[in-house]
Design a protein around this motif. Structure first.
Motif, PDB file in Angstrom:
ATOM      1  N   ILE A   1     -10.853 -53.829  52.652  1.00  0.00           N
ATOM      2  CA  ILE A   1     -11.505 -54.978  52.942  1.00  0.00           C
ATOM      3  C   ILE A   1     -13.022 -54.679  53.473  1.00  0.00           C
ATOM      4  N   ILE A   2     -13.806 -55.795  53.008  1.00  0.00           N
ATOM      5  CA  ILE A   2     -15.035 -55.535  53.729  1.00  0.00           C
ATOM      6  C   ILE A   2     -15.496 -57.071  54.379  1.00  0.00           C
ATOM      7  N   ILE A   3     -16.012 -56.954  55.439  1.00  0.00           N
ATOM      8  CA  ILE A   3     -16.387 -58.127  56.299  1.00  0.00           C
ATOM      9  C   ILE A   3     -17.982 -58.124  56.494  1.00  0.00           C
ATOM     10  N   TRP A   4     -18.588 -59.101  56.083  1.00  0.00           N
ATOM     11  CA  TRP A   4     -20.085 -59.101  56.393  1.00  0.00           C
ATOM     12  C   TRP A   4     -20.417 -60.094  57.428  1.00  0.00           C
ATOM     13  N   HIS A   5     -20.966 -59.839  58.628  1.00  0.00           N
ATOM     14  CA  HIS A   5     -21.392 -60.592  59.555  1.00  0.00           C
ATOM     15  C   HIS A   5     -22.628 -61.464  59.172  1.00  0.00           C
ATOM     16  N   ASP A   6     -22.836 -62.595  59.901  1.00  0.00           N
ATOM     17  CA  ASP A   6     -24.072 -63.409  59.497  1.00  0.00           C
ATOM     18  C   ASP A   6     -24.255 -64.093  58.068  1.00  0.00           C
ATOM     19  N   PHE A   7     -23.116 -64.293  57.347  1.00  0.00           N
ATOM     20  CA  PHE A   7     -23.093 -65.035  56.440  1.00  0.00           C
ATOM     21  C   PHE A   7     -23.749 -66.358  56.676  1.00  0.00           C
ATOM     22  N   GLY A   8     -23.545 -66.956  57.776  1.00  0.00           N
ATOM     23  CA  GLY A   8     -24.449 -68.093  58.230  1.00  0.00           C
ATOM     24  C   GLY A   8     -24.777 -67.835  59.612  1.00  0.00           C
ATOM     25  N   SER A   9     -25.836 -68.679  59.828  1.00  0.00           N
ATOM     26  CA  SER A   9     -26.550 -68.717  61.235  1.00  0.00           C
ATOM     27  C   SER A   9     -25.712 -69.382  62.419  1.00  0.00           C
ATOM     28  N   LEU A  10     -25.118 -70.332  61.870  1.00  0.00           N
ATOM     29  CA  LEU A  10     -23.970 -71.244  62.682  1.00  0.00           C
ATOM     30  C   LEU A  10     -22.672 -71.247  61.773  1.00  0.00           C
ATOM     31  N   ALA A  11     -21.808 -71.447  62.236  1.00  0.00           N
ATOM     32  CA  ALA A  11     -20.444 -71.808  61.462  1.00  0.00           C
ATOM     33  C   ALA A  11     -20.485 -72.709  60.453  1.00  0.00           C
TER      34      ALA A  11
END
Length: 167
Positions: free
Chosen positions: A119-129
């Protein structure tokens, strides 16, 4: 919570984090995984890219040593990942959030996935949820194939995107 939940589903999980900054994510994962490795800029590299003094001083402030934890202070764009001598079940990308930076880190992450369940998870796909961060999303999509893109999702109520091939 998302990363921890994913790690708990993988027996003997080998975890890689690209971009650890203060260290809150990596330190929360250390007890959950077989091995944890972080690659993050050192204070001098932060200074060279123009980070503020309080950001430089905060770098690594929460990181503690642990027998299953390896801390690498190096730029992920120039680091030789093969020197780690292993592949990973779970990779969290939270480093350079520019489109080009995300492309480099994503390419490296896909090369070092252990298997089809990784699995890969990227943080900050959004600046808010509720808002997309298009520079990060564009970097992910430019770095991936059409086949890989079928398994990339935005995780509701988080700032994260995820590549996962199982239901």
């Amino acid at each position: 919570a998302l990363i921890k939940a994913m790690a708990r589903q993988i027996p003997n999980c080998d975890y890689l984090e690209i971009g650890s900054f203060r260290g809150e994510s990596i330190m929360n994962l250390v007890p959950e995984v077989q091995s944890a490795t972080s690659i993050s800029l050192d204070k001098e590299e932060l200074r060279m890219i123009g980070a503020l003094n309080d950001q430089i001083e905060a770098e690594g402030c929460l990181i503690q040593s642990a027998p299953n934890y390896t801390r690498i202070q190096h730029n992920s764009h120039t680091f030789d990942f093969s020197s780690l001598g292993k592949k990973f079940d779970l990779i969290f990308i939270d480093g350079d959030h520019s489109e080009e930076g995300v492309i480099i880190d994503t390419h490296n992450a896909f090369k070092f996935l252990k298997n089809e369940n990784s699995i890969i998870i990227w943080h900050d796909f959004g600046s808010l949820a509720s808002f997309m961060r298009y520079d990060v999303i564009a970097g992910v999509y430019r770095a991936t194939t059409a086949e890989q893109q079928k398994y990339i999702y935005r995780v509701k109520n988080t700032l994260c995107g995820i590549f996962i091939q199982k239901n």
